[in-house]
Motif scaffolding. Structure first.
Motif, PDB file in Angstrom:
ATOM      1  N   ASP A 104      51.113  34.979  28.555  1.00  0.00           N
ATOM      2  CA  ASP A 104      50.302  34.834  27.350  1.00  0.00           C
ATOM      3  C   ASP A 104      49.309  35.982  27.250  1.00  0.00           C
ATOM      4  OD1 ASP A 104      47.728  33.737  25.887  1.00  0.00           O
ATOM      5  OD2 ASP A 104      49.398  32.440  25.272  1.00  0.00           O
ATOM      6  N   ALA A 105      49.092  36.468  26.032  1.00  0.00           N
ATOM      7  CA  ALA A 105      48.212  37.628  25.831  1.00  0.00           C
ATOM      8  C   ALA A 105      46.792  37.367  26.310  1.00  0.00           C
ATOM      9  CB  ALA A 105      48.202  38.017  24.353  1.00  0.00           C
ATOM     10  N   PRO A 109      44.288  40.309  31.309  1.00  0.00           N
ATOM     11  CA  PRO A 109      43.379  40.886  32.324  1.00  0.00           C
ATOM     12  C   PRO A 109      43.617  40.327  33.723  1.00  0.00           C
ATOM     13  CG  PRO A 109      42.173  40.277  30.352  1.00  0.00           C
ATOM     14  CD  PRO A 109      43.544  39.682  30.207  1.00  0.00           C
ATOM     15  N   LYS A 110      43.919  39.043  33.817  1.00  0.00           N
ATOM     16  CA  LYS A 110      44.171  38.417  35.122  1.00  0.00           C
ATOM     17  C   LYS A 110      45.528  38.844  35.675  1.00  0.00           C
ATOM     18  CE  LYS A 110      45.173  34.084  35.009  1.00  0.00           C
ATOM     19  NZ  LYS A 110      45.027  32.625  34.815  1.00  0.00           N
ATOM     20  N   LEU A 111      46.553  38.888  34.821  1.00  0.00           N
ATOM     21  CA  LEU A 111      47.904  39.208  35.272  1.00  0.00           C
ATOM     22  C   LEU A 111      48.038  40.659  35.705  1.00  0.00           C
ATOM     23  CD1 LEU A 111      49.935  37.237  32.575  1.00  0.00           C
ATOM     24  CD2 LEU A 111      49.615  36.620  34.973  1.00  0.00           C
ATOM     25  N   PHE A 112      47.213  41.547  35.118  1.00  0.00           N
ATOM     26  CA  PHE A 112      47.287  42.969  35.445  1.00  0.00           C
ATOM     27  C   PHE A 112      45.998  43.454  36.113  1.00  0.00           C
ATOM     28  CE2 PHE A 112      50.387  42.336  32.088  1.00  0.00           C
ATOM     29  CZ  PHE A 112      51.477  43.060  32.549  1.00  0.00           C
ATOM     30  N   GLU A 113      45.333  42.542  36.802  1.00  0.00           N
ATOM     31  CA  GLU A 113      44.058  42.875  37.456  1.00  0.00           C
ATOM     32  C   GLU A 113      44.233  44.044  38.417  1.00  0.00           C
ATOM     33  OE1 GLU A 113      40.466  40.588  39.885  1.00  0.00           O
ATOM     34  OE2 GLU A 113      42.374  39.577  39.480  1.00  0.00           O
ATOM     35  N   GLY A 114      43.309  45.014  38.335  1.00  0.00           N
ATOM     36  CA  GLY A 114      43.351  46.163  39.212  1.00  0.00           C
ATOM     37  C   GLY A 114      44.252  47.287  38.739  1.00  0.00           C
ATOM     38  N   GLN A 115      44.928  47.099  37.616  1.00  0.00           N
ATOM     39  CA  GLN A 115      45.814  48.130  37.083  1.00  0.00           C
ATOM     40  C   GLN A 115      45.158  48.791  35.867  1.00  0.00           C
ATOM     41  OE1 GLN A 115      50.053  47.014  36.826  1.00  0.00           O
ATOM     42  NE2 GLN A 115      49.473  45.034  37.686  1.00  0.00           N
ATOM     43  N   GLU A 116      45.536  50.041  35.622  1.00  0.00           N
ATOM     44  CA  GLU A 116      45.030  50.782  34.464  1.00  0.00           C
ATOM     45  C   GLU A 116      46.197  51.453  33.755  1.00  0.00           C
ATOM     46  OE1 GLU A 116      40.500  52.202  35.278  1.00  0.00           O
ATOM     47  OE2 GLU A 116      42.068  53.430  36.222  1.00  0.00           O
ATOM     48  N   PHE A 117      46.056  51.575  32.438  1.00  0.00           N
ATOM     49  CA  PHE A 117      47.123  52.120  31.621  1.00  0.00           C
ATOM     50  C   PHE A 117      46.601  53.277  30.762  1.00  0.00           C
ATOM     51  CE2 PHE A 117      48.299  47.831  32.683  1.00  0.00           C
ATOM     52  CZ  PHE A 117      49.657  47.927  32.966  1.00  0.00           C
ATOM     53  N   ASP A 118      47.506  54.231  30.507  1.00  0.00           N
ATOM     54  CA  ASP A 118      47.184  55.346  29.624  1.00  0.00           C
ATOM     55  C   ASP A 118      47.284  54.949  28.157  1.00  0.00           C
ATOM     56  OD1 ASP A 118      47.088  57.552  31.704  1.00  0.00           O
ATOM     57  OD2 ASP A 118      49.128  56.788  32.011  1.00  0.00           O
ATOM     58  N   LEU A 119      48.160  53.976  27.873  1.00  0.00           N
ATOM     59  CA  LEU A 119      48.408  53.568  26.493  1.00  0.00           C
ATOM     60  C   LEU A 119      48.687  52.081  26.461  1.00  0.00           C
ATOM     61  CD1 LEU A 119      49.037  54.144  23.464  1.00  0.00           C
ATOM     62  CD2 LEU A 119      51.389  54.681  24.175  1.00  0.00           C
ATOM     63  N   LEU A 139      42.350  43.396  26.700  1.00  0.00           N
ATOM     64  CA  LEU A 139      43.198  44.585  26.731  1.00  0.00           C
ATOM     65  C   LEU A 139      42.361  45.827  27.021  1.00  0.00           C
ATOM     66  CD1 LEU A 139      45.583  44.031  23.677  1.00  0.00           C
ATOM     67  CD2 LEU A 139      45.928  43.409  26.070  1.00  0.00           C
ATOM     68  N   ALA A 140      41.209  45.916  26.397  1.00  0.00           N
ATOM     69  CA  ALA A 140      40.370  47.109  26.547  1.00  0.00           C
ATOM     70  C   ALA A 140      39.959  47.340  27.994  1.00  0.00           C
ATOM     71  CB  ALA A 140      39.138  47.001  25.658  1.00  0.00           C
ATOM     72  N   THR A 141      39.846  46.270  28.786  1.00  0.00           N
ATOM     73  CA  THR A 141      39.430  46.435  30.182  1.00  0.00           C
ATOM     74  C   THR A 141      40.487  47.143  31.029  1.00  0.00           C
ATOM     75  OG1 THR A 141      40.320  44.287  30.891  1.00  0.00           O
ATOM     76  CG2 THR A 141      38.048  44.334  30.079  1.00  0.00           C
ATOM     77  N   LEU A 142      41.730  47.215  30.545  1.00  0.00           N
ATOM     78  CA  LEU A 142      42.825  47.804  31.321  1.00  0.00           C
ATOM     79  C   LEU A 142      43.060  49.266  30.995  1.00  0.00           C
ATOM     80  CD1 LEU A 142      45.438  44.902  31.110  1.00  0.00           C
ATOM     81  CD2 LEU A 142      43.792  45.365  32.935  1.00  0.00           C
ATOM     82  N   LEU A 143      42.251  49.826  30.087  1.00  0.00           N
ATOM     83  CA  LEU A 143      42.444  51.221  29.693  1.00  0.00           C
ATOM     84  C   LEU A 143      41.808  52.180  30.689  1.00  0.00           C
ATOM     85  CD1 LEU A 143      41.833  51.833  25.873  1.00  0.00           C
ATOM     86  CD2 LEU A 143      43.950  52.113  27.159  1.00  0.00           C
ATOM     87  N   LYS A 144      42.553  53.218  31.041  1.00  0.00           N
ATOM     88  CA  LYS A 144      41.981  54.315  31.812  1.00  0.00           C
ATOM     89  C   LYS A 144      40.971  55.076  30.978  1.00  0.00           C
ATOM     90  CE  LYS A 144      45.692  55.866  34.899  1.00  0.00           C
ATOM     91  NZ  LYS A 144      46.611  57.017  35.137  1.00  0.00           N
ATOM     92  N   PRO A 145      40.025  55.781  31.592  1.00  0.00           N
ATOM     93  CA  PRO A 145      39.219  56.738  30.820  1.00  0.00           C
ATOM     94  C   PRO A 145      40.135  57.743  30.125  1.00  0.00           C
ATOM     95  CG  PRO A 145      38.269  56.392  32.979  1.00  0.00           C
ATOM     96  CD  PRO A 145      39.604  55.699  32.994  1.00  0.00           C
ATOM     97  N   GLY A 146      39.922  57.910  28.835  1.00  0.00           N
ATOM     98  CA  GLY A 146      40.788  58.764  28.042  1.00  0.00           C
ATOM     99  C   GLY A 146      42.012  58.055  27.510  1.00  0.00           C
TER     100      GLY A 146
END
Length: 266
Positions: A104-105, A109-119, A139-146
């Protein structure tokens, strides 16, 4: 308005999958994907990206990005749709670049905790979820800087125009001026239509800078006669026009869907 009044039960996405796939294959369904892809490509740099496609469904957008060399996770609540994403990735020879995950959307944040994405892709999701502000912030918490967050939503300002110009129904157009939902024939119920200012506000609240405001289907859905849309020559010219108008104000303000792209400052 953070709460969705047109939230859809998750099971309906697989129950109505055939309807959705039929729409995807129409010329106007394909146009939606080609214009969104053109909008997004304006902002993507060189080099492979790590991509999370939330509500990625049967993988049409995620597989396109994998074909460009990016590593993509297609995430969706609908297991039958996700099986279609697996098959599509295999058919196109990019199964090594496409991961498929169910959930579920709201739990991203919990399912992808500790991961970062470019897009991050969030295309045609926010109108369906009970709390779109919560989903967006997660969703915003999973974004890399840039990193980039791409959001596509149905535009409330398009509804009166479509009723008046396409349908010649002025009474419906007048009712739609203040309406915040519209009928969705694919899923058989009313869904929310959103205001670009509301979603732009979520970008700012999440510390993201909006770097692209685009329209999707600026004129296609004002054309009353769908038969002409099956003429490949006409549709090629229509696609060229749509892509040209997509980032030029004021056209995006009344497009059927708005497409916002934001970046986390680096």
């Amino acid at each position: 308005m953070a709460e969705s009044v047109g939230a859809v039960d998750n099971a309906v996405f697989d129950e109505r999958l055939a309807n959705f796939q039929n729409w995807q294959e129409t010329p106007w369904g394909q146009l939606r994907y080609s214009v969104v892809a053109a909008n997004l490509d304006r902002h993507l740099g060189d080099g492979p990206l790590r991509v999370l496609d939330v509500a990625g469904g049967n993988g049409k957008e995620g597989v396109r990005l994998a074909l460009a060399g990016h590593r993509v996770t297609v995430f969706d609540v609908a297991p039958v749709s996700l099986e279609g994403a697996r098959r599509l990735a295999e058919e196109r020879g990019v199964s090594d670049l496409v991961d498929v995950r169910e959930g579920d959307a709201h739990d991203v944040p919990k399912l992808f905790e500790g991961q970062e994405f470019d897009l991050l892709l969030c295309h045609n999701l926010l109108q369906y979820v009970p709390d779109r502000a919560e989903v967006f912030r997660g969703l915003a918490t999973l974004l890399k800087p840039g990193g980039l967050l791409s959001v596509v939503c149905p535009n409330t300002y398009a509804v009166p125009l479509e009723a008046a110009v396409r349908e010649l129904d002025l009474e419906a157009a007048l009712r739609a001026v203040d309406a915040r939902t519209k009928a969705n024939v694919v899923y058989g119920k009313d869904i929310d239509v959103l205001d670009v200012a509301e979603i732009a506000g979520l970008y700012r609240e999440s510390g993201l800078e909006v770097v692209g405001t685009h329209g999707v289907m600026n004129v296609c859905n004002l054309i009353a006669d769908n038969e002409i849309k099956h003429d490949p020559r006409f549709f090629a010219r229509l696609e060229e026009l749509e892509i040209a108008l997509a980032a030029r104000q004021p056209y995006p303000s009344t497009a059927r869907m708005f497409h916002l792209i934001g970046r986390r400052p680096s």
